[in-house]
Scaffold this motif. Sequence first.
Motif, mmCIF file in Angstrom:
data_model
loop_
_atom_site.group_PDB
_atom_site.id
_atom_site.type_symbol
_atom_site.label_atom_id
_atom_site.label_comp_id
_atom_site.label_asym_id
_atom_site.label_seq_id
_atom_site.Cartn_x
_atom_site.Cartn_y
_atom_site.Cartn_z
ATOM 1 N N UNK A 279 125.122 39.533 -84.687
ATOM 2 C CA UNK A 279 125.861 38.583 -85.508
ATOM 3 C C UNK A 279 125.600 37.199 -84.932
ATOM 4 N N UNK A 280 124.974 36.346 -85.711
ATOM 5 C CA UNK A 280 124.554 35.024 -85.237
ATOM 6 C C UNK A 280 125.267 33.948 -86.048
ATOM 7 N N UNK A 281 125.827 32.972 -85.352
ATOM 8 C CA UNK A 281 126.398 31.794 -86.002
ATOM 9 C C UNK A 281 125.719 30.564 -85.422
ATOM 10 N N UNK A 282 125.045 29.823 -86.278
ATOM 11 C CA UNK A 282 124.278 28.649 -85.847
ATOM 12 C C UNK A 282 124.808 27.424 -86.579
ATOM 13 N N UNK A 283 125.144 26.389 -85.823
ATOM 14 C CA UNK A 283 125.726 25.179 -86.400
ATOM 15 C C UNK A 283 124.958 23.957 -85.934
ATOM 16 N N UNK A 284 124.676 23.056 -86.875
ATOM 17 C CA UNK A 284 124.067 21.774 -86.550
ATOM 18 C C UNK A 284 125.083 20.674 -86.837
#
Length: 797
Positions: A279-284
């Motif tokens: 489960x990956x959460x990527x935020x910019x």
Amino acid sequence: LLCVMLFLAGEAKNLGPSSGPNRLRDLCTFCTISLDQEEVYRTKVYEKSVSPFYGEDFYFEIPRPFQCLSFYVYAKSMFQIRDLPVGKVAIRKEDLYKYCGKENWFQLQPVDPHSEVQGKVHLEMKLNELITENGSICQQLVVQIIACQGLPLISGQNCDPYATVTLVGPARSDQKKTKVKKKTSDPQFEETFHFEVTRSSSYKGRSHFHVEEEDIEKLEIKVELWNNGNLAQDVFLGETRVSVKILRNDHIHRAWYLLQPKGNGTKSKPDDLGSLRLKVTYTEDNVLPSACYTALRNLMLKSPDVKPISASAAHVLGDICRESVGYEALLPVVRLLLHHNRLLPFLTSVAALELENTQEANTIFRGNSLATRCIDDMMKIVGRSYLTVTLKPVLNEIFESNKTCEIDPVKLKEGDNVEVNKENLQGYVQKVFTSITQSSSSCSPLMCDVFRSLRQLASKRFPADPHVQYSAVSSFIFLRFFAVAVLSPHTFQLRAHHPEPEISRTLTLISKTIQSLGSWGSLSKNKLSSFKETYMYDFFKLFQEDECIEKLCPYNHISLYSDFRCVHMIFNREVHKRAQGRKRIGQKNFKKRWLRVTNQELSYHKQKGKEALCVIPVKNILSVEKLEESAFNRKNMFQVIHSEKPLYVQAGNCVETNSWIEVLSQVSRCNPGRLSTFHPSAYVGGFWLCCKETNESTPGCKPCTATLANIQLDIDCDRETERIFSFFSSSRSRLQKMEDACAGMSVYLGQQEDCSAFTIQDPKETFRTIKELGEVLDDLQAHHDLKGALTDEPGTM
């Protein structure tokens, strides 16, 4: 543009080939996480399972540009020098959004050295027409290798890269090579190569050269990057291929190209290597100019002053984000308040609110609430150096000695002696606990102030319980700080990686015991029945003897528990002190004195036990540094720089000198106004002996020693406010529901059914805060929309 990543390493299944000698049934496995080829985290090792459950969370900010996020599964074998790669999952940066916030099963791909590439190369290509000696016209392809960026580390070191440039055609392969660039991941080549381009016989001179169609499809430039192995084999770093037909319309072509695997990664279908659930959460975060955040930042900084605290913007954020992201949204709030010295009053207010709803003293601060999460985050931010000083030496000993400490009869291995193991474990526990109870001088002043506040609040809430003031603190310092750090030292940067299974088990047993020893009730014999495991019950009885209680009972260490701000002795020795403001030469200038330091003051006395001749408050110490021997022709000297004249001291030996510097640096490490430079010699005779400056107030000529005392929190307030904005933005629907709930409570004068999900003590004040938040968020969103409209779309490589 700043990036944050949170991911869960879930589980794997059916690892390894389905049959054959490489079956992983009898091997231990672990998972690593890499940005491109740089490992950033790894899980613990799981024993003998082809379907291990990892179940570990990792949260980190991405410190550099990257192309690919990769997860590698390795098998650990007793008979192999190196870990065996089982397979990998690689997700390109531009594809992360597809999987963001969702659990996905990924098929493991084989790990091929020729496919492990990262970085990019800058090329320029052009076609020239040349007239030969016999007058005919020939064509020349000019290729310039300008530079590369982001090449991988080789064995943890910068590589020694070079490039090969090959003109590839049906019947030709002309290769040229650049020079080797030493120890760099961003080499600047600036080398140009020339290749003759064969023309068809139908060519007749033209004013503008164009490559003919039959040649366009046949020729391409291949650029390969290699690491020069010297005596070892060269390592492939990646390649890119560019067709000459790209010059069909442009006389000159210049661009960056991402490096690709060898042969562009085209391979036959691999064996089934298993799969990995992630489960990956990527935020910019797109951070705007500082002025854009003024309104939201001021609203958050006003939170500690809002009455009741539940109506503040910071508390509202924690309330509306609780269901979606837990209390993750509180971290930027804590960091922002910490930077502006507003955290203590906020923590005091939210702790008081929680205590109002706590009915029993023995459950104080035991849940995962807004207050406990904020204090957890505070301890992790400001307490890292405290952990390093307190736990790292004894943890290093545990890792290096690697004594067996298993006391569970079910888990004992053949040949293990449970009594020896129990003795080993007892020794480790005593060292850890003693290190903790003697560490108060290293505790952050903010942590001390928070714990003092908790003690006062708990005593006021439960006045009939004399022990609640201690359990209020131990709930945090033991259960949520030291015990967690002992259990997972890698998450606090106390160790590089997750420990091996046997050491991990030892840390688990130590952590369990530390939690119990840190609890007042656990020292009572009638509380021993609370242990679920019989072996832990038997082990803990070892600490019930009077001498053990005298040594381990936290309440005998009043410096840490009775009052975190009380005066206690840290260090004292006989020294020679130079009289301040005297002449440069003369033995009479140095007198024997008894130097004494506590957590609040440094003083010197004519003799031990005598009245102090001089007292320097610890809060006034600006730096503690060694002094050059040439200053007074004496060895083992150090200086204490404070608000008055420097104090020059000669210790008994070099070890004592270092001890004094370390102790004084620790107790003063968080003082405001600490110096960044100092004078390594003295000011005598009207000038500084080191730099010859005549002005006594001239800033130092040498940087202060880089110790824990000089570490400053690096908090980007604009970035933290942007994170707060993004959390509010993603929870606007919940914010609207809270606003409606406040309006409903005001109209119907009571708690409504749909209000139970929020903490609303004063609906009118909370409604006012939410309306102000809405206006601020809308204005900030408009700034984001304007920036998006003005930003050019980035080009592709």
